[in-house]
Scaffold this motif. Structure first.
Motif, PDB file in Angstrom:
ATOM      1  N   VAL A  37     -11.745   6.177 -21.548  1.00 34.85           N
ATOM      2  CA  VAL A  37     -12.794   5.235 -21.945  1.00 34.85           C
ATOM      3  C   VAL A  37     -12.505   4.833 -23.385  1.00 34.85           C
ATOM      4  O   VAL A  37     -12.118   5.664 -24.195  1.00 34.85           O
ATOM      5  CB  VAL A  37     -14.192   5.886 -21.847  1.00 34.85           C
ATOM      6  N   GLN A  39     -13.773   2.436 -26.993  1.00 34.89           N
ATOM      7  CA  GLN A  39     -14.919   1.858 -27.702  1.00 34.89           C
ATOM      8  C   GLN A  39     -14.399   1.115 -28.932  1.00 34.89           C
ATOM      9  O   GLN A  39     -14.048   1.744 -29.935  1.00 34.89           O
ATOM     10  CB  GLN A  39     -15.896   2.959 -28.113  1.00 34.89           C
ATOM     11  N   GLY A  44     -19.580  -1.390 -27.501  1.00 34.70           N
ATOM     12  CA  GLY A  44     -19.928  -0.441 -26.468  1.00 34.70           C
ATOM     13  C   GLY A  44     -18.726   0.194 -25.796  1.00 34.70           C
ATOM     14  O   GLY A  44     -17.581   0.006 -26.191  1.00 34.70           O
ATOM     15  N   LEU A  45     -19.023   0.963 -24.747  1.00 37.46           N
ATOM     16  CA  LEU A  45     -18.019   1.726 -24.023  1.00 37.46           C
ATOM     17  C   LEU A  45     -17.391   0.879 -22.923  1.00 37.46           C
ATOM     18  O   LEU A  45     -18.079   0.130 -22.225  1.00 37.46           O
ATOM     19  CB  LEU A  45     -18.673   2.970 -23.400  1.00 37.46           C
ATOM     20  N   TRP A  47     -14.707   1.384 -19.626  1.00 43.41           N
ATOM     21  CA  TRP A  47     -13.899   2.251 -18.755  1.00 43.41           C
ATOM     22  C   TRP A  47     -12.525   1.634 -18.584  1.00 43.41           C
ATOM     23  O   TRP A  47     -12.394   0.457 -18.264  1.00 43.41           O
ATOM     24  CB  TRP A  47     -14.591   2.401 -17.411  1.00 43.41           C
ATOM     25  N   GLU A  50      -8.919   5.940 -14.156  1.00 47.63           N
ATOM     26  CA  GLU A  50      -9.061   7.344 -13.809  1.00 47.63           C
ATOM     27  C   GLU A  50      -7.933   7.800 -12.906  1.00 47.63           C
ATOM     28  O   GLU A  50      -7.218   6.984 -12.302  1.00 47.63           O
ATOM     29  CB  GLU A  50     -10.401   7.570 -13.106  1.00 47.63           C
ATOM     30  N   TYR A  94     -11.262   7.673 -25.699  1.00 50.36           N
ATOM     31  CA  TYR A  94     -11.735   8.995 -25.272  1.00 50.36           C
ATOM     32  C   TYR A  94     -11.120   9.358 -23.927  1.00 50.36           C
ATOM     33  O   TYR A  94     -11.018   8.497 -23.030  1.00 50.36           O
ATOM     34  CB  TYR A  94     -13.246   8.985 -25.076  1.00 50.36           C
ATOM     35  N   PHE A 105     -19.741  11.478 -16.124  1.00 48.95           N
ATOM     36  CA  PHE A 105     -18.765  11.734 -17.177  1.00 48.95           C
ATOM     37  C   PHE A 105     -19.297  12.891 -18.020  1.00 48.95           C
ATOM     38  O   PHE A 105     -20.124  12.678 -18.920  1.00 48.95           O
ATOM     39  CB  PHE A 105     -18.563  10.491 -18.040  1.00 48.95           C
ATOM     40  N   TRP A 108     -16.218  15.205 -22.710  1.00 42.94           N
ATOM     41  CA  TRP A 108     -15.513  14.172 -23.456  1.00 42.94           C
ATOM     42  C   TRP A 108     -14.581  14.795 -24.488  1.00 42.94           C
ATOM     43  O   TRP A 108     -14.940  15.793 -25.122  1.00 42.94           O
ATOM     44  CB  TRP A 108     -16.512  13.252 -24.168  1.00 42.94           C
ATOM     45  N   GLY A 109     -13.412  14.174 -24.688  1.00 41.92           N
ATOM     46  CA  GLY A 109     -12.562  14.552 -25.791  1.00 41.92           C
ATOM     47  C   GLY A 109     -13.158  14.065 -27.103  1.00 41.92           C
ATOM     48  O   GLY A 109     -14.181  13.379 -27.123  1.00 41.92           O
ATOM     49  N   GLN A 110     -12.494  14.404 -28.177  1.00 40.83           N
ATOM     50  CA  GLN A 110     -13.026  14.092 -29.506  1.00 40.83           C
ATOM     51  C   GLN A 110     -12.790  12.639 -29.897  1.00 40.83           C
ATOM     52  O   GLN A 110     -13.394  12.155 -30.853  1.00 40.83           O
ATOM     53  CB  GLN A 110     -12.403  15.030 -30.563  1.00 40.83           C
TER      54      GLN A 110
ATOM     55  N   TYR B  37     -26.194   8.123 -21.192  1.00 40.19           N
ATOM     56  CA  TYR B  37     -25.522   8.854 -22.260  1.00 40.19           C
ATOM     57  C   TYR B  37     -26.160   8.517 -23.602  1.00 40.19           C
ATOM     58  O   TYR B  37     -26.570   7.370 -23.840  1.00 40.19           O
ATOM     59  CB  TYR B  37     -24.024   8.491 -22.316  1.00 40.19           C
ATOM     60  N   PRO B  44     -18.727  11.642 -29.813  1.00 38.70           N
ATOM     61  CA  PRO B  44     -18.602  11.113 -28.451  1.00 38.70           C
ATOM     62  C   PRO B  44     -19.970  11.073 -27.773  1.00 38.70           C
ATOM     63  O   PRO B  44     -20.894  11.772 -28.184  1.00 38.70           O
ATOM     64  CB  PRO B  44     -17.693  12.133 -27.751  1.00 38.70           C
ATOM     65  N   PRO B  45     -20.087  10.276 -26.725  1.00 42.60           N
ATOM     66  CA  PRO B  45     -21.332  10.282 -25.945  1.00 42.60           C
ATOM     67  C   PRO B  45     -21.576  11.645 -25.301  1.00 42.60           C
ATOM     68  O   PRO B  45     -20.638  12.381 -25.000  1.00 42.60           O
ATOM     69  CB  PRO B  45     -21.067   9.219 -24.872  1.00 42.60           C
ATOM     70  N   ILE B  47     -24.118  13.325 -22.089  1.00 47.39           N
ATOM     71  CA  ILE B  47     -24.925  12.908 -20.960  1.00 47.39           C
ATOM     72  C   ILE B  47     -26.339  13.453 -21.097  1.00 47.39           C
ATOM     73  O   ILE B  47     -26.535  14.621 -21.435  1.00 47.39           O
ATOM     74  CB  ILE B  47     -24.252  13.332 -19.639  1.00 47.39           C
ATOM     75  N   TYR B  90     -26.429   4.517 -23.419  1.00 48.58           N
ATOM     76  CA  TYR B  90     -25.654   3.727 -22.464  1.00 48.58           C
ATOM     77  C   TYR B  90     -25.980   4.167 -21.038  1.00 48.58           C
ATOM     78  O   TYR B  90     -25.982   5.365 -20.744  1.00 48.58           O
ATOM     79  CB  TYR B  90     -24.156   3.913 -22.693  1.00 48.58           C
ATOM     80  N   GLN B  92     -24.610   3.924 -17.020  1.00 49.35           N
ATOM     81  CA  GLN B  92     -23.292   3.857 -16.369  1.00 49.35           C
ATOM     82  C   GLN B  92     -23.478   3.999 -14.870  1.00 49.35           C
ATOM     83  O   GLN B  92     -24.280   4.823 -14.416  1.00 49.35           O
ATOM     84  CB  GLN B  92     -22.390   4.965 -16.903  1.00 49.35           C
ATOM     85  N   VAL B  99     -15.842   1.454 -12.445  1.00 49.82           N
ATOM     86  CA  VAL B  99     -16.903   2.136 -13.188  1.00 49.82           C
ATOM     87  C   VAL B  99     -17.355   1.187 -14.292  1.00 49.82           C
ATOM     88  O   VAL B  99     -16.516   0.558 -14.960  1.00 49.82           O
ATOM     89  CB  VAL B  99     -16.381   3.453 -13.802  1.00 49.82           C
ATOM     90  N   PHE B 101     -20.093   0.515 -17.638  1.00 48.00           N
ATOM     91  CA  PHE B 101     -21.082   0.938 -18.620  1.00 48.00           C
ATOM     92  C   PHE B 101     -21.936  -0.260 -19.015  1.00 48.00           C
ATOM     93  O   PHE B 101     -21.433  -1.395 -19.107  1.00 48.00           O
ATOM     94  CB  PHE B 101     -20.405   1.489 -19.880  1.00 48.00           C
ATOM     95  N   GLY B 102     -23.206  -0.016 -19.248  1.00 47.30           N
ATOM     96  CA  GLY B 102     -24.040  -1.027 -19.866  1.00 47.30           C
ATOM     97  C   GLY B 102     -23.605  -1.257 -21.306  1.00 47.30           C
ATOM     98  O   GLY B 102     -22.839  -0.479 -21.874  1.00 47.30           O
ATOM     99  N   GLY B 103     -24.105  -2.334 -21.893  1.00 48.14           N
ATOM    100  CA  GLY B 103     -23.695  -2.697 -23.239  1.00 48.14           C
ATOM    101  C   GLY B 103     -24.247  -1.800 -24.342  1.00 48.14           C
ATOM    102  O   GLY B 103     -23.809  -1.877 -25.481  1.00 48.14           O
TER     103      GLY B 103
END
Lengths: 118, 110
Positions: A37, A39, A44-45, A47, A50, A94, A105, A108-110, B37, B44-45, B47, B90, B92, B99, B101-103
């Motif tokens: 993912v 940013q 925003g995020l 995807w 995967e 990420y 999800f 998460w990584g850093q 999230y 990071p996000p 959940i 967010y 998702q 997949v 994600f919302g904004g």
């Protein structure tokens, strides 16, 4: 406790290939999907795609032509390759563990900052 | 492909209740799970709601999730607001091949 540790080059020139690796510690790579993912700054995020331990992949349609995600089960790692980068690919990237059924999800990584600049 | 639309920002006072919406553009919101999230600056996000309305351990019961088929939307409700809830949120979800994600919604607690 599962931990994701990611690494890779943080500064690229336009047209180069972005390569990131994510190591999975404290758990098996089997039984889950593993995502990337990103940013962009102050946005925003998004995807990217995967993969699972068998190598089954899914990609964001908007990036599919440039993205490859692969898995190295012997080292419990998965990798991201994004070709022909431009400034629009500048972002915090990420790696994430994804629960298969619900697409949750959960780990998460850093994050790795990747900047594309000439 | 589908989109998830969230309000850009919301604000509310400590102790009050706020609801953040997430509207799916195509396909039924009820057919695929929705997650929420929380992302604080520099992190990071994490959940806060999964599978529409489930709370992970460690997330206070002030956080709740729901879906509404009539409006094809999901909602995150935070009651008893605290200043520490100030963050980006967010939603998702997914379909058979993607997949999304919302904004994101910036929550200000003031």
């Amino acid at each position: 406790q599962v931990r994701l540790q990611q690494w890779g080059a943080g500064l690229l020139k336009p047209s180069e290939t972005l390569s990131l690796t994510c190591g999975v510690y404290g758990g098996s790579i089997s039984g889950f999907y593993w995502s990337w993912v990103r940013q962009p700054p102050d946005k925003g995020l998004e995807w990217i795609g995967e993969i699972n331990h068998s190598g089954d992949t899914g990609y964001n349609p908007s990036l599919r032509s440039r993205v490859t995600i692969s898995v190295d089960t012997s080292n419990n790692q998965f990798l991201l390759s994004l070709t022909s980068v431009t400034a629009a690919d500048t972002a915090l990237y990420y790696c994430v563990r994804v629960v298969t059924v619900s697409k949750k999800f959960d780990y998460w990584g850093q994050g790795t900052q990747v900047t594309v600049s000439s | 492909n589908f989109m998830l639309t969230q309000p850009h920002s919301v604000s509310e006072s400590p102790g009050k209740t706020v609801t953040i919406s997430c509207t799916r553009s195509r396909g039924s919101i009820a057919n695929n799970y929705v997650q929420w999230y929380q992302q604080r600056p520099g992190s990071p996000p994490t959940i806060v709601i999964y599978e529409d309305n489930q709370r992970p351990s460690g997330v206070p019961d002030r956080f709740s999730g729901s879906i509404d088929s009539s409006s094809n939307s999901a909602s995150l409700t935070i009651s008893g607001l605290k200043t520490e809830d100030e963050a980006d949120y967010y939603c998702q979800s997914y379909d058979s091949s993607n997949v999304v994600f919302g904004g994101g919604t910036k929550l200000t607690v003031l």
